[in-house]
Design a protein around this motif. Structure first.
Motif, PDB file in Angstrom:
ATOM      1  N   VAL A  28      49.618  22.041 102.258  1.00 40.62           N
ATOM      2  CA  VAL A  28      50.121  21.184 101.178  1.00 40.62           C
ATOM      3  C   VAL A  28      49.560  19.775 101.337  1.00 40.62           C
ATOM      4  O   VAL A  28      49.689  19.166 102.403  1.00 40.62           O
ATOM      5  N   ASP A  29      48.945  19.259 100.272  1.00 42.70           N
ATOM      6  CA  ASP A  29      48.510  17.861 100.230  1.00 42.70           C
ATOM      7  C   ASP A  29      49.532  17.070  99.425  1.00 42.70           C
ATOM      8  O   ASP A  29      50.050  17.560  98.416  1.00 42.70           O
ATOM      9  N   ALA A  30      49.813  15.827  99.854  1.00 47.99           N
ATOM     10  CA  ALA A  30      50.954  15.114  99.279  1.00 47.99           C
ATOM     11  C   ALA A  30      50.662  13.652  99.015  1.00 47.99           C
ATOM     12  O   ALA A  30      49.901  13.004  99.748  1.00 47.99           O
ATOM     13  N   LEU A  31      51.303  13.145  97.966  1.00 50.62           N
ATOM     14  CA  LEU A  31      51.400  11.721  97.658  1.00 50.62           C
ATOM     15  C   LEU A  31      52.878  11.402  97.533  1.00 50.62           C
ATOM     16  O   LEU A  31      53.598  12.095  96.805  1.00 50.62           O
ATOM     17  N   VAL A  32      53.329  10.376  98.264  1.00 50.58           N
ATOM     18  CA  VAL A  32      54.738   9.958  98.212  1.00 50.58           C
ATOM     19  C   VAL A  32      54.777   8.454  97.969  1.00 50.58           C
ATOM     20  O   VAL A  32      54.240   7.682  98.774  1.00 50.58           O
ATOM     21  N   ALA A  33      55.406   8.040  96.877  1.00 55.05           N
ATOM     22  CA  ALA A  33      55.508   6.619  96.539  1.00 55.05           C
ATOM     23  C   ALA A  33      56.911   6.123  96.858  1.00 55.05           C
ATOM     24  O   ALA A  33      57.901   6.672  96.375  1.00 55.05           O
ATOM     25  N   THR A  34      57.002   5.085  97.687  1.00 52.64           N
ATOM     26  CA  THR A  34      58.276   4.482  98.066  1.00 52.64           C
ATOM     27  C   THR A  34      58.391   3.093  97.450  1.00 52.64           C
ATOM     28  O   THR A  34      57.507   2.643  96.717  1.00 52.64           O
TER      29      THR A  34
END
Length: 337
Positions: A313-319
């Motif tokens: 799984v490749d991921a982008l997480v914006a906080t």
């Protein structure tokens, strides 16, 4: 001014580079319909017009039937029947719904309850765009405390052999919105493949599944920047895979200086804070289904631990402070345009 999900849907994930292909090849065709509270768009690459038509109709029919089964708003749906029978006898459920219920239990166990389909008990939230026409409304704090006792994924009783489900306490309810959409889109894609179409993509308001490829190229999927949703964070190339997105920009309203959105923390009933959005790319839906919502609940650090156990799984997480990309996402995300 708040913008609700319907107003944003078409920009959530966009296919880039297909417009030129459509002009060059009459076999590329798009159809779009309202489904599952959003706009769903099917793109087919198939020269035979009769085969395209059959594929479209088979996919729409299949997805519509499954959406009706699993909707919390549709009168007579399995989800509504389970809530109505809560505290009573088990309910026989269709195989497709049982598969989704089992998937919900699996991701709940994997994330320690950060994903929990029993959040349907927090029934007083309304975001101004639901199927029953409610105005946007903040849930009452005391009511959330009372409803909390009805939430808990371990309490949902599933018998996969008998194919029955039961909610043991009156007032319990399920919300499968965070776990059912991808399987429904995948079922539509399977119908298209059975129709003999070699390449297709279905974009369901933030979730994309595809198989095959346009001639000589990959599908290109634009991923919205969760912190500035009017813009794209970049584009990923995809073939025979899935992009899954969760965000506080999908169904929400702004009031009293705060964004109130539909991803609820099972432990409190309040909308999550800290993570604004998650985009996940993988080969199979099982690797990502429900995980984006869990990361919004659990936060970036817990999300990174879960993702370390999902190497495909490749991921982008914006906080609040930044946008984190996994190593795989850094390699595959290219600038839009």
């Amino acid at each position: 001014m708040s913008m609700r999900r319907r107003e944003f849907t078409l920009g959530l994930l966009v296919t880039a580079g297909l417009q030129g292909l459509a002009r060059a090849d009459e076999g590329v065709q798009h159809e779009e319909r309202a489904l599952m509270g959003t706009r769903v768009r099917i793109t087919l690459v198939e020269a035979d017009a009769a085969r395209r038509r059959a594929a479209f109709e088979a996919a729409w029919t299949r997805m519509g039937a499954l959406a009706d089964q699993m909707s919390r708003y549709r009168e007579g749906s399995v989800v509504r029947q389970l809530a109505a029978r809560a505290g009573g006898a088990p309910l026989a459920v269709p195989a497709e719904t049982m598969q989704v219920l089992l998937a919900a239990r699996e991701v709940a166990a994997f994330t320690g309850g950060a994903f929990d389909a029993s959040v349907g008990a927090y029934r007083d939230w309304h975001f101004g765009d639901d199927a029953e026409g409610h105005a946007a409304e903040i849930a009452d704090a005391q009511r959330l405390v009372e409803q909390r006792r009805l939430v808990g994924w371990r309490r949902v009783e599933l018998n996969s052999e008998a194919r029955t489900a039961r909610l043991p306490t009156p007032g319990m309810a399920l919300d499968l919105g965070g776990i059912a959409k991808l399987p429904i889109l995948q079922a539509g894609l399977a119908e298209i493949a059975r129709s003999g179409v070699a390449a297709a993509m279905i974009d369901g308001g933030g979730d994309v599944v595809c198989h095959g490829n346009p001639p000589g190229r990959d599908w290109r999927v634009g991923i919205r920047d969760p912190r500035t949703p009017q813009r794209l964070a970049g584009v990923v190339a995809l073939r025979d895979g899935v992009v899954a997105s969760s965000g506080d920009y999908e169904r929400f309203f702004d009031r009293a200086g705060r964004r109130w959105h539909h991803v609820l923390d099972p432990a409190s009933g309040w909308p999550t804070q800290g993570v604004h959005g998650v985009a996940l790319v993988a080969r199979d839906i099982a690797a990502v289904n429900g995980l984006g919502a869990a990361i919004m609940v659990g936060g970036l650090q817990r999300g990174q631990r879960w993702l370390a156990q999902r190497p495909g799984v490749d991921a982008l997480v914006a906080t609040d402070d930044s946008t984190w990309l996994s190593t795989g996402m850094q390699a595959r995300l290219t600038p839009a345009g």
